[in-house]
Motif scaffolding. Sequence first.
Motif, PDB file in Angstrom:
ATOM      1  N   SER A  28      -6.032  16.918  -0.629  1.00  0.00           N
ATOM      2  CA  SER A  28      -6.030  15.729  -0.863  1.00  0.00           C
ATOM      3  C   SER A  28      -5.187  14.759   0.000  1.00  0.00           C
ATOM      4  O   SER A  28      -3.994  15.160   0.001  1.00  0.00           O
ATOM      5  CB  SER A  28      -6.011  15.084  -2.223  1.00  0.00           C
ATOM      6  OG  SER A  28      -5.748  13.795  -2.461  1.00  0.00           O
ATOM      7  N   VAL A  29      -5.855  13.738   0.768  1.00  0.00           N
ATOM      8  CA  VAL A  29      -4.991  13.098   1.720  1.00  0.00           C
ATOM      9  C   VAL A  29      -3.735  12.071   0.862  1.00  0.00           C
ATOM     10  O   VAL A  29      -2.678  12.160   1.124  1.00  0.00           O
ATOM     11  CB  VAL A  29      -5.720  11.930   2.469  1.00  0.00           C
ATOM     12  CG1 VAL A  29      -4.785  11.137   3.374  1.00  0.00           C
ATOM     13  CG2 VAL A  29      -6.767  12.728   3.399  1.00  0.00           C
ATOM     14  N   LEU A  30      -4.395  11.606  -0.149  1.00  0.00           N
ATOM     15  CA  LEU A  30      -3.301  10.613  -0.834  1.00  0.00           C
ATOM     16  C   LEU A  30      -2.413  11.707  -1.586  1.00  0.00           C
ATOM     17  O   LEU A  30      -0.994  11.228  -1.715  1.00  0.00           O
ATOM     18  CB  LEU A  30      -4.220  10.004  -2.026  1.00  0.00           C
ATOM     19  CG  LEU A  30      -3.582   9.084  -2.977  1.00  0.00           C
ATOM     20  CD1 LEU A  30      -2.664   8.116  -2.050  1.00  0.00           C
ATOM     21  CD2 LEU A  30      -4.274   8.383  -3.844  1.00  0.00           C
TER      22      LEU A  30
ATOM     23  N   ASP B 214      -0.637   4.132  -6.085  1.00  0.00           N
ATOM     24  CA  ASP B 214      -1.810   4.451  -5.174  1.00  0.00           C
ATOM     25  C   ASP B 214      -2.359   3.240  -4.366  1.00  0.00           C
ATOM     26  O   ASP B 214      -2.641   3.341  -3.137  1.00  0.00           O
ATOM     27  CB  ASP B 214      -3.012   4.880  -6.295  1.00  0.00           C
ATOM     28  CG  ASP B 214      -2.732   6.326  -6.815  1.00  0.00           C
ATOM     29  OD1 ASP B 214      -1.574   6.833  -6.313  1.00  0.00           O
ATOM     30  OD2 ASP B 214      -3.612   6.780  -7.254  1.00  0.00           O
ATOM     31  N   GLU B 215      -2.404   2.248  -4.839  1.00  0.00           N
ATOM     32  CA  GLU B 215      -3.047   1.133  -3.837  1.00  0.00           C
ATOM     33  C   GLU B 215      -1.951   0.950  -2.812  1.00  0.00           C
ATOM     34  O   GLU B 215      -2.469   0.698  -2.013  1.00  0.00           O
ATOM     35  CB  GLU B 215      -2.964  -0.250  -4.720  1.00  0.00           C
ATOM     36  CG  GLU B 215      -4.242  -0.226  -5.698  1.00  0.00           C
ATOM     37  CD  GLU B 215      -4.441  -1.561  -6.582  1.00  0.00           C
ATOM     38  OE1 GLU B 215      -4.402  -2.539  -5.741  1.00  0.00           O
ATOM     39  OE2 GLU B 215      -4.821  -1.516  -7.617  1.00  0.00           O
ATOM     40  N   GLU B 216      -0.636   0.804  -2.934  1.00  0.00           N
ATOM     41  CA  GLU B 216       0.069   0.801  -1.950  1.00  0.00           C
ATOM     42  C   GLU B 216       0.264   1.906  -1.026  1.00  0.00           C
ATOM     43  O   GLU B 216       0.283   1.839   0.304  1.00  0.00           O
ATOM     44  CB  GLU B 216       1.629   0.317  -2.377  1.00  0.00           C
ATOM     45  CG  GLU B 216       2.560   0.054  -1.397  1.00  0.00           C
ATOM     46  CD  GLU B 216       4.129  -0.314  -1.759  1.00  0.00           C
ATOM     47  OE1 GLU B 216       4.803  -0.475  -0.912  1.00  0.00           O
ATOM     48  OE2 GLU B 216       4.337  -0.297  -2.925  1.00  0.00           O
ATOM     49  N   LEU B 217       0.212   2.939  -1.442  1.00  0.00           N
ATOM     50  CA  LEU B 217      -0.009   4.218  -0.616  1.00  0.00           C
ATOM     51  C   LEU B 217      -1.155   4.294   0.222  1.00  0.00           C
ATOM     52  O   LEU B 217      -1.157   4.632   1.179  1.00  0.00           O
ATOM     53  CB  LEU B 217       0.398   5.432  -1.460  1.00  0.00           C
ATOM     54  CG  LEU B 217       1.818   5.602  -1.868  1.00  0.00           C
ATOM     55  CD1 LEU B 217       1.885   6.665  -2.776  1.00  0.00           C
ATOM     56  CD2 LEU B 217       2.776   6.017  -0.703  1.00  0.00           C
ATOM     57  N   ILE B 218      -2.420   4.029  -0.385  1.00  0.00           N
ATOM     58  CA  ILE B 218      -3.693   3.846   0.200  1.00  0.00           C
ATOM     59  C   ILE B 218      -3.672   2.799   1.425  1.00  0.00           C
ATOM     60  O   ILE B 218      -3.992   3.398   2.521  1.00  0.00           O
ATOM     61  CB  ILE B 218      -4.789   3.637  -0.925  1.00  0.00           C
ATOM     62  CG1 ILE B 218      -5.025   4.832  -1.739  1.00  0.00           C
ATOM     63  CG2 ILE B 218      -5.935   3.287  -0.087  1.00  0.00           C
ATOM     64  CD1 ILE B 218      -5.783   4.585  -2.769  1.00  0.00           C
ATOM     65  N   MET B 219      -3.101   1.581   1.222  1.00  0.00           N
ATOM     66  CA  MET B 219      -2.877   0.774   2.199  1.00  0.00           C
ATOM     67  C   MET B 219      -2.013   1.324   3.456  1.00  0.00           C
ATOM     68  O   MET B 219      -2.649   1.114   4.420  1.00  0.00           O
ATOM     69  CB  MET B 219      -2.467  -0.535   1.563  1.00  0.00           C
ATOM     70  CG  MET B 219      -2.259  -1.567   2.352  1.00  0.00           C
ATOM     71  SD  MET B 219      -1.654  -3.162   1.950  1.00  0.00           S
ATOM     72  CE  MET B 219      -0.339  -2.753   1.142  1.00  0.00           C
ATOM     73  N   CYS B 220      -1.016   1.669   2.958  1.00  0.00           N
ATOM     74  CA  CYS B 220       0.040   2.250   4.128  1.00  0.00           C
ATOM     75  C   CYS B 220      -0.771   3.509   4.893  1.00  0.00           C
ATOM     76  O   CYS B 220      -0.857   3.607   6.107  1.00  0.00           O
ATOM     77  CB  CYS B 220       1.147   2.940   3.375  1.00  0.00           C
ATOM     78  SG  CYS B 220       2.263   3.829   4.257  1.00  0.00           S
ATOM     79  N   THR B 221      -1.322   4.555   4.332  1.00  0.00           N
ATOM     80  CA  THR B 221      -2.073   5.651   4.751  1.00  0.00           C
ATOM     81  C   THR B 221      -3.215   5.046   5.538  1.00  0.00           C
ATOM     82  O   THR B 221      -3.526   5.481   6.933  1.00  0.00           O
ATOM     83  CB  THR B 221      -2.834   6.617   3.752  1.00  0.00           C
ATOM     84  OG1 THR B 221      -1.734   6.906   2.826  1.00  0.00           O
ATOM     85  CG2 THR B 221      -3.324   7.742   4.378  1.00  0.00           C
ATOM     86  N   ASN B 222      -3.962   4.203   5.298  1.00  0.00           N
ATOM     87  CA  ASN B 222      -5.040   3.635   5.997  1.00  0.00           C
ATOM     88  C   ASN B 222      -4.505   2.907   7.442  1.00  0.00           C
ATOM     89  O   ASN B 222      -5.023   3.029   8.247  1.00  0.00           O
ATOM     90  CB  ASN B 222      -6.069   2.585   5.226  1.00  0.00           C
ATOM     91  CG  ASN B 222      -6.563   3.395   4.096  1.00  0.00           C
ATOM     92  OD1 ASN B 222      -7.008   4.732   4.443  1.00  0.00           O
ATOM     93  ND2 ASN B 222      -7.157   2.705   3.305  1.00  0.00           N
ATOM     94  N   THR B 223      -3.219   2.262   7.112  1.00  0.00           N
ATOM     95  CA  THR B 223      -2.789   1.567   8.527  1.00  0.00           C
ATOM     96  C   THR B 223      -2.533   2.832   9.283  1.00  0.00           C
ATOM     97  O   THR B 223      -2.626   2.743  10.495  1.00  0.00           O
ATOM     98  CB  THR B 223      -1.428   0.754   8.114  1.00  0.00           C
ATOM     99  OG1 THR B 223      -1.800  -0.169   7.152  1.00  0.00           O
ATOM    100  CG2 THR B 223      -0.737   0.387   9.388  1.00  0.00           C
TER     101      THR B 223
END
Length: 113
Positions: A4-6, A23-32
């Motif tokens: 899992s990426v996350l 999760d929301e902050e880490l998803i945003m960071c990862t997508n960046t």
Amino acid sequence: MTDSVLDTVKLSVGIDPSCTDFDEELIMCTNTIFVFLHQMGVGPDTVYSITSNQNKWDEFVYDVPERECVKSYVGYKARLMFDPPSNSILSNMLKELISELEFRLTGGKRRDS
């Protein structure tokens, strides 16, 4: 290690994968970070993004050796973005590792804009 990426990103920043508080902050960071990789010419032809811990690494890159470099890159970048070390020596070390991985992943090439 997880597929899992996350969950990989969570482990990289010192968060247990079962914790969903960030999760929301880490998803945003990862997508960046995936945008950065796309601009470097790494990964699929379109910008990849995640939405949950259901997204797997092989959705982004199939080549196993490259995937391991990408995992490290995403983990180090996420750590610097999400929870940067207060120790300047550790921070500089992470930046040097990121630069080395960028060089290795791109082989000196960039995706044409």
